[in-house]
Design a protein around this motif. Structure first.
Motif, PDB file in Angstrom:
ATOM      1  N   ASP A   1       0.821  -1.214   0.000  1.00 36.80           N
ATOM      2  CA  ASP A   1       0.000   0.000   0.000  1.00 36.80           C
ATOM      3  C   ASP A   1       0.855   1.264   0.000  1.00 36.80           C
ATOM      4  OD1 ASP A   1      -2.503  -1.200  -0.119  1.00 36.80           O
ATOM      5  OD2 ASP A   1      -2.839  -1.124   2.049  1.00 36.80           O
ATOM      6  N   LEU A   2       1.879   1.298   0.846  1.00 37.48           N
ATOM      7  CA  LEU A   2       2.718   2.498   0.948  1.00 37.48           C
ATOM      8  C   LEU A   2       3.534   2.727  -0.327  1.00 37.48           C
ATOM      9  CD1 LEU A   2       3.870   2.154   4.658  1.00 37.48           C
ATOM     10  CD2 LEU A   2       2.255   3.832   3.720  1.00 37.48           C
ATOM     11  N   LYS A   3       4.066   1.666  -0.899  1.00 38.39           N
ATOM     12  CA  LYS A   3       4.861   1.809  -2.127  1.00 38.39           C
ATOM     13  C   LYS A   3       3.983   2.222  -3.313  1.00 38.39           C
ATOM     14  CE  LYS A   3       8.793  -0.933  -2.081  1.00 38.39           C
ATOM     15  NZ  LYS A   3       9.439  -2.208  -2.408  1.00 38.39           N
ATOM     16  N   GLU A   4       2.750   1.722  -3.366  1.00 38.69           N
ATOM     17  CA  GLU A   4       1.841   2.109  -4.441  1.00 38.69           C
ATOM     18  C   GLU A   4       1.357   3.546  -4.271  1.00 38.69           C
ATOM     19  OE1 GLU A   4      -1.369  -0.713  -4.495  1.00 38.69           O
ATOM     20  OE2 GLU A   4      -0.144  -2.276  -5.431  1.00 38.69           O
ATOM     21  N   ALA A   5       1.195   3.989  -3.043  1.00 36.52           N
ATOM     22  CA  ALA A   5       0.656   5.319  -2.778  1.00 36.52           C
ATOM     23  C   ALA A   5       1.670   6.430  -3.022  1.00 36.52           C
ATOM     24  CB  ALA A   5       0.150   5.396  -1.336  1.00 36.52           C
ATOM     25  N   GLU A   6       2.909   6.215  -2.656  1.00 36.15           N
ATOM     26  CA  GLU A   6       3.925   7.281  -2.673  1.00 36.15           C
ATOM     27  C   GLU A   6       4.034   8.036  -3.995  1.00 36.15           C
ATOM     28  OE1 GLU A   6       7.650   9.099  -3.467  1.00 36.15           O
ATOM     29  OE2 GLU A   6       7.395   6.992  -4.033  1.00 36.15           O
ATOM     30  N   PRO A   7       4.079   7.373  -5.151  1.00 33.52           N
ATOM     31  CA  PRO A   7       4.223   8.122  -6.408  1.00 33.52           C
ATOM     32  C   PRO A   7       3.058   9.070  -6.707  1.00 33.52           C
ATOM     33  CG  PRO A   7       4.652   5.786  -6.775  1.00 33.52           C
ATOM     34  CD  PRO A   7       4.103   5.925  -5.390  1.00 33.52           C
ATOM     35  N   ASP A   8       1.872   8.768  -6.219  1.00 35.10           N
ATOM     36  CA  ASP A   8       0.693   9.580  -6.526  1.00 35.10           C
ATOM     37  C   ASP A   8       0.430  10.686  -5.506  1.00 35.10           C
ATOM     38  OD1 ASP A   8       0.165   8.157  -8.852  1.00 35.10           O
ATOM     39  OD2 ASP A   8      -1.072   6.675  -7.806  1.00 35.10           O
ATOM     40  N   LEU A   9       1.218  10.723  -4.451  1.00 38.12           N
ATOM     41  CA  LEU A   9       1.039  11.762  -3.431  1.00 38.12           C
ATOM     42  C   LEU A   9       1.895  12.975  -3.760  1.00 38.12           C
ATOM     43  CD1 LEU A   9       1.127   9.500  -0.274  1.00 38.12           C
ATOM     44  CD2 LEU A   9      -0.861  10.732  -1.164  1.00 38.12           C
ATOM     45  N   GLY A  10       1.403  14.128  -3.353  1.00 35.13           N
ATOM     46  CA  GLY A  10       2.155  15.353  -3.574  1.00 35.13           C
ATOM     47  C   GLY A  10       3.092  15.654  -2.419  1.00 35.13           C
ATOM     48  N   VAL A  11       3.974  16.597  -2.654  1.00 39.87           N
ATOM     49  CA  VAL A  11       4.870  17.074  -1.606  1.00 39.87           C
ATOM     50  C   VAL A  11       4.095  18.008  -0.676  1.00 39.87           C
ATOM     51  CG1 VAL A  11       6.937  18.465  -1.171  1.00 39.87           C
ATOM     52  CG2 VAL A  11       6.917  16.796  -3.028  1.00 39.87           C
ATOM     53  N   GLU A  12       3.178  18.758  -1.240  1.00 34.46           N
ATOM     54  CA  GLU A  12       2.287  19.615  -0.459  1.00 34.46           C
ATOM     55  C   GLU A  12       0.970  18.874  -0.255  1.00 34.46           C
ATOM     56  OE1 GLU A  12       3.063  22.517   0.914  1.00 34.46           O
ATOM     57  OE2 GLU A  12       5.063  22.407   0.043  1.00 34.46           O
ATOM     58  N   PRO A  13       0.320  19.086   0.885  1.00 32.34           N
ATOM     59  CA  PRO A  13      -0.949  18.384   1.124  1.00 32.34           C
ATOM     60  C   PRO A  13      -2.045  18.794   0.148  1.00 32.34           C
ATOM     61  CG  PRO A  13      -0.363  19.804   2.988  1.00 32.34           C
ATOM     62  CD  PRO A  13       0.717  19.937   1.994  1.00 32.34           C
ATOM     63  N   TYR A  14      -2.895  17.852  -0.164  1.00 35.01           N
ATOM     64  CA  TYR A  14      -4.024  18.066  -1.076  1.00 35.01           C
ATOM     65  C   TYR A  14      -4.872  19.239  -0.600  1.00 35.01           C
ATOM     66  CZ  TYR A  14      -8.168  16.832  -3.844  1.00 35.01           C
ATOM     67  OH  TYR A  14      -9.229  16.839  -4.712  1.00 35.01           O
TER      68      TYR A  14
END
Length: 181
Positions: free
Chosen positions: A59-72
């Motif tokens: 879950d964490l490895k799949e999520a990381e690329p799609d998350l931003g550096v700044e919060p949504y």
């Protein structure tokens, strides 16, 4: 949608991590919720800790690329890349502690070190920060804007920096604290 799915995966990983690290091999339910399917599992089976950690890491490895550096939507209560990476380092370290059971502890200690070093050495690219003085971590002045936090549960108003907690009106505590004081 990709960001929201990624946030959901990080939160699922976080809650599953809390379950397995506190209670050991409990049931890992990856099926749809009963409200959606209408079926109830009347014979749940304990999952191995290895299965839990495998799912959390996935879950964490799949999520990381799609998350931003700044919060949504600039909402500081939302998870970011640093949340996923920091939690992954912690999960690797916790999983390494099971090494005697599965014979792969050294591999997970190495992954924990590499992941933590990546976050520390590239802190600016993840909008992460480490205070030079540990006292700053706990200073009241940094309470609402702690730059070292991976993610927060801010309470009633997620974006108002000046908001002060009133235990009578704060929704975070409304259902957990007595109204009799």
């Amino acid at each position: 949608i990709k960001v929201l799915v990624a946030e959901t995966k990080v939160l699922r990983a976080f809650y599953n991590f809390l379950l397995v690290s506190n209670f050991g091999p409990v049931t890992l339910n990856m099926n749809s919720a009963t409200g959606f399917t209408g079926t109830i599992d009347l014979n749940p089976v304990r999952s191995s800790e290895k299965d839990f950690y495998d799912q959390i890491i996935k879950d964490l490895k799949e999520a990381e690329p799609d998350l931003g550096v700044e919060p949504y939507e600039n909402n500081r209560a939302r998870v970011t890349k640093k949340t996923a990476i920091g939690l992954l380092a912690r999960v690797y370290a916790q999983r390494a502690g099971l090494g005697n059971k599965y014979g792969d502890g050294d591999q997970y200690w190495k992954l924990a070190a590499e992941t933590a070093e990546n976050l520390i050495n590239n802190a600016a690219s993840y909008n992460a920060h480490l205070y030079t003085d540990i006292a700053d971590m706990w200073a009241d002045a940094n309470n609402r804007t702690n730059r070292e936090a991976l993610f927060v549960a801010p309470g009633a108003d997620t974006n108002d920096e000046a908001y002060s907690i009133d235990f009578n009106t704060c929704t975070l505590f409304k259902y957990t604290m007595s109204d009799f004081y």
